[in-house]
Each structure stands twice: as structure tokens, then as C-alpha cells.
Design a protein around this motif. Sequence first.
Motif, PDB file in Angstrom:
ATOM      1  N   ARG A 156       0.891  -1.210  -0.062  1.00  0.00           N
ATOM      2  CA  ARG A 156      -0.049  -0.053   0.082  1.00  0.00           C
ATOM      3  C   ARG A 156       0.827   1.194  -0.166  1.00  0.00           C
ATOM      4  O   ARG A 156       0.700   2.299  -0.822  1.00  0.00           O
ATOM      5  CB  ARG A 156      -0.954   0.061   1.241  1.00  0.00           C
ATOM      6  CG  ARG A 156      -2.296  -0.723   1.231  1.00  0.00           C
ATOM      7  CD  ARG A 156      -2.909  -0.695   2.518  1.00  0.00           C
ATOM      8  NE  ARG A 156      -3.930  -1.499   2.756  1.00  0.00           N
ATOM      9  CZ  ARG A 156      -4.606  -1.628   3.782  1.00  0.00           C
ATOM     10  NH1 ARG A 156      -4.313  -1.005   4.870  1.00  0.00           N
ATOM     11  NH2 ARG A 156      -5.654  -2.747   3.894  1.00  0.00           N
ATOM     12  N   ALA A 157       1.916   1.205   0.955  1.00  0.00           N
ATOM     13  CA  ALA A 157       2.839   2.486   0.786  1.00  0.00           C
ATOM     14  C   ALA A 157       3.417   2.566  -0.370  1.00  0.00           C
ATOM     15  O   ALA A 157       3.467   3.913  -0.756  1.00  0.00           O
ATOM     16  CB  ALA A 157       3.707   2.009   1.941  1.00  0.00           C
ATOM     17  N   ALA A 158       3.981   1.534  -0.973  1.00  0.00           N
ATOM     18  CA  ALA A 158       4.759   1.871  -2.121  1.00  0.00           C
ATOM     19  C   ALA A 158       3.798   2.131  -3.287  1.00  0.00           C
ATOM     20  O   ALA A 158       4.040   2.977  -4.243  1.00  0.00           O
ATOM     21  CB  ALA A 158       5.215   0.491  -2.684  1.00  0.00           C
ATOM     22  N   ALA A 159       2.440   1.724  -3.303  1.00  0.00           N
ATOM     23  CA  ALA A 159       1.574   2.213  -4.456  1.00  0.00           C
ATOM     24  C   ALA A 159       1.299   3.775  -4.441  1.00  0.00           C
ATOM     25  O   ALA A 159       1.098   4.260  -5.092  1.00  0.00           O
ATOM     26  CB  ALA A 159       0.211   1.314  -4.322  1.00  0.00           C
ATOM     27  N   ARG A 160       0.979   4.032  -2.847  1.00  0.00           N
ATOM     28  CA  ARG A 160       0.742   5.538  -2.722  1.00  0.00           C
ATOM     29  C   ARG A 160       1.930   6.285  -3.286  1.00  0.00           C
ATOM     30  O   ARG A 160       1.792   7.539  -3.729  1.00  0.00           O
ATOM     31  CB  ARG A 160       0.458   5.839  -1.383  1.00  0.00           C
ATOM     32  CG  ARG A 160      -0.118   6.985  -0.991  1.00  0.00           C
ATOM     33  CD  ARG A 160       0.084   7.473   0.365  1.00  0.00           C
ATOM     34  NE  ARG A 160       1.266   7.031   0.904  1.00  0.00           N
ATOM     35  CZ  ARG A 160       1.959   6.849   2.074  1.00  0.00           C
ATOM     36  NH1 ARG A 160       0.806   6.760   2.969  1.00  0.00           N
ATOM     37  NH2 ARG A 160       2.985   6.259   2.556  1.00  0.00           N
ATOM     38  N   ARG A 161       3.248   5.887  -2.919  1.00  0.00           N
ATOM     39  CA  ARG A 161       4.292   6.625  -3.350  1.00  0.00           C
ATOM     40  C   ARG A 161       4.721   6.913  -4.729  1.00  0.00           C
ATOM     41  O   ARG A 161       5.311   7.843  -5.216  1.00  0.00           O
ATOM     42  CB  ARG A 161       5.456   5.907  -2.567  1.00  0.00           C
ATOM     43  CG  ARG A 161       6.892   6.687  -2.422  1.00  0.00           C
ATOM     44  CD  ARG A 161       7.856   5.806  -1.433  1.00  0.00           C
ATOM     45  NE  ARG A 161       8.219   4.516  -1.986  1.00  0.00           N
ATOM     46  CZ  ARG A 161       7.939   3.432  -1.277  1.00  0.00           C
ATOM     47  NH1 ARG A 161       7.304   3.216  -0.194  1.00  0.00           N
ATOM     48  NH2 ARG A 161       8.258   2.203  -1.869  1.00  0.00           N
ATOM     49  N   GLY A 162       4.248   5.745  -5.245  1.00  0.00           N
ATOM     50  CA  GLY A 162       4.408   5.712  -6.864  1.00  0.00           C
ATOM     51  C   GLY A 162       6.023   5.890  -7.342  1.00  0.00           C
ATOM     52  O   GLY A 162       6.673   4.981  -6.585  1.00  0.00           O
ATOM     53  N   ALA A 163       6.413   6.800  -7.919  1.00  0.00           N
ATOM     54  CA  ALA A 163       7.758   6.708  -8.490  1.00  0.00           C
ATOM     55  C   ALA A 163       8.819   7.421  -7.234  1.00  0.00           C
ATOM     56  O   ALA A 163      10.116   7.525  -7.517  1.00  0.00           O
ATOM     57  CB  ALA A 163       8.292   7.543  -9.509  1.00  0.00           C
ATOM     58  N   GLY A 164       8.301   8.016  -6.152  1.00  0.00           N
ATOM     59  CA  GLY A 164       9.106   8.519  -5.225  1.00  0.00           C
ATOM     60  C   GLY A 164       9.649   7.505  -4.359  1.00  0.00           C
ATOM     61  O   GLY A 164       9.465   6.410  -4.198  1.00  0.00           O
ATOM     62  N   GLU A 165      10.837   8.227  -3.605  1.00  0.00           N
ATOM     63  CA  GLU A 165      11.894   7.595  -2.683  1.00  0.00           C
ATOM     64  C   GLU A 165      11.033   6.984  -1.497  1.00  0.00           C
ATOM     65  O   GLU A 165      10.385   7.725  -0.841  1.00  0.00           O
ATOM     66  CB  GLU A 165      13.056   8.327  -2.368  1.00  0.00           C
ATOM     67  CG  GLU A 165      13.954   8.567  -3.737  1.00  0.00           C
ATOM     68  CD  GLU A 165      14.637   7.272  -3.942  1.00  0.00           C
ATOM     69  OE1 GLU A 165      15.382   6.763  -3.170  1.00  0.00           O
ATOM     70  OE2 GLU A 165      14.646   7.061  -5.248  1.00  0.00           O
TER      71      GLU A 165
END
Length: 229
Positions: A156-165
Motif C-alpha cells: 500500500r505504501a509503495a503504491a501510494r508513493r509511486g515513483a517517489g523514494e
Amino acid sequence: MGEAASVKRPGGRGKFISFEGGEGSGKSTQIKLLAERLAAAKLRAIVTREPGGSPGAEIIRHLVLSGMGRLLGPDAETLLFAAARDDHVRTVIQPALSQGTWVLCDRFSDSTRAYQGRLGNVSPGVLNAMQRVTIGDLKPDLTIILDVPVEVGLNRAAARRGAGEPDRFESEDINFHQDLRDAYRQIAAEDPERCVLIDASASPDAVAAQVWTALRDHLFAAATTASPA
Ligand code: T5A
């Protein structure tokens, strides 16, 4: 019957509710849903977060999430979180509670216990000393601990972050996040009067229903001045 009619407004001090859990467990989502529900019930509430929540603490938030605190070591990083909490409690949380406003806080002192204590191996002596200085006797009236399998939260955190670090803690390995989950489950088991562990892998609305039940059971049912109809 509408929300406004179903919750009697308490007088006096506001209620303090903290939300805790691992990365991507859905705290911000649930706080927003609860704030909407309390607003519909005509209860005055603010939403705030840690680290941060006040101008001074937001500066420290930027520092710790950039990874700067890690370079200083666990004890010094704990001092940074404590400095942020001190400012936040004095300038935002305490004044709001004194005015009868409810405070919904995205993370609070259990985050320090879990992240810096259990995972950073900062000693209980240091943690207790910091807690005495920053919050004294203040503790949440209710702590909602959102529990999800580690992979679910990180996805979930990765999906929300998208291309961000990923930030300082998101970039820790899977064992770190599993230990974190265990730490929160232990906190919930040790303080059942204050903490409610909720399975947060269901849909946002289903989780929100469990959060509301926790409020009803722990806050409204306990108070003589605030109870569901
Ligand atoms: N920290 C903090 C310490 O180490 N010590 C301390 O004392 C304190 C106070 C703060 C970091 O600081 C550390 C812990 C943290 O690592 P942060 O940026 O504030 O970092 O981030 P977190 O608090 O970790 O919160 P997250 O931003 O990772 O996630 P949330 O708020 O738990 O989740 P949320 O609601 O943003 O949801 C994440 C995504 O999942 C979706 C949302 O739409 C969103 O895209 N989602 C769901 N999807 C499906 N089903 C559901 N039920 C969903 N709920 C949300």
C-alpha cells in the motif's frame, strides 16, 4: 437516527485518540473517516500527526524522515522525536484538549516505544526519561492499533508513493517491519484498557466500522456525559 442525534456531546476536556500501526496500515485514511464522522456528530475535533503537527515539530519531521537522525544513532534520533513531541504537545494537543476539542493523532508515544525502543534498542530508562519530560501524565484515552500483514502495508505504501523514494523507515528490510508488527501487537496486549487492535486488511469502510465500535465501547460507554443512543 443521524450521527448528531446519536452522540451526546461531552463537556470538559476533549478526548485524545491516537492511531498507531506499521507503514501503510491505513492510519491517515481512518483518521480522516473518523474526523468526518465526529464532525457529523457535531463534535469538535482536530487531526494532527507525529512527528510533526506544530511548526517546530514539522521542521524536526523533515530532519528525521530524511534519514539524518539515523546518522546520529538511536539515542539521538529518539531525542529528536522527543523534541518534536514536546513542542506538539505544548502548543497543539494540550491547548485543544483543554478547550474541549477532541484530538485525533496519527502516531504518538507508542511509535517511539515500537520504533526506537523495540527496533532501535533504545533502553527503557532513556524512553521513560524522555516520556516524563515530553508528555508527563498525558496519555491517549484510546489508541487504535491498525494491524495488517507486513506485505500488505508495504505494498500500500509503495503504491501510494509511486515513483517517489521510500523514507527513512519504509526503506528498512522485511524483518524490521515484521518485528514492528510484533511490537505493536505486544503493546496492545499489555494495555487492553487503552489499546484496541484492529484487523486493517479489510476495506476502508469495514475498518472504519471497527474503529467506531472501539470508540463506542471505550469512550462513549465509559463516559456518563457521552454515550451512543
Ligand atoms: N516514527 C514516528 C518513529 O520512528 N518514532 C516516533 O516516535 C514517531 C512519532 C512517520 C515515520 O516516523 C516513524 C514512524 C514512521 O515510519 P509517516 O510519513 O508519517 O512516517 O508515515 P506513516 O505514519 O508510517 O504512515 P503511512 O503514510 O505509511 O501510512 P498510513 O497513514 O498508515 O496509511 P494511509 O492511510 O496513508 O494508506 C496508505 C495507502 O493505502 C491505502 C490508502 O489509500 C493509501 O494509498 N489504503 C487502503 N487500501 C486498501 N484497503 C484499506 N483498508 C486501505 N487503507 C488505506
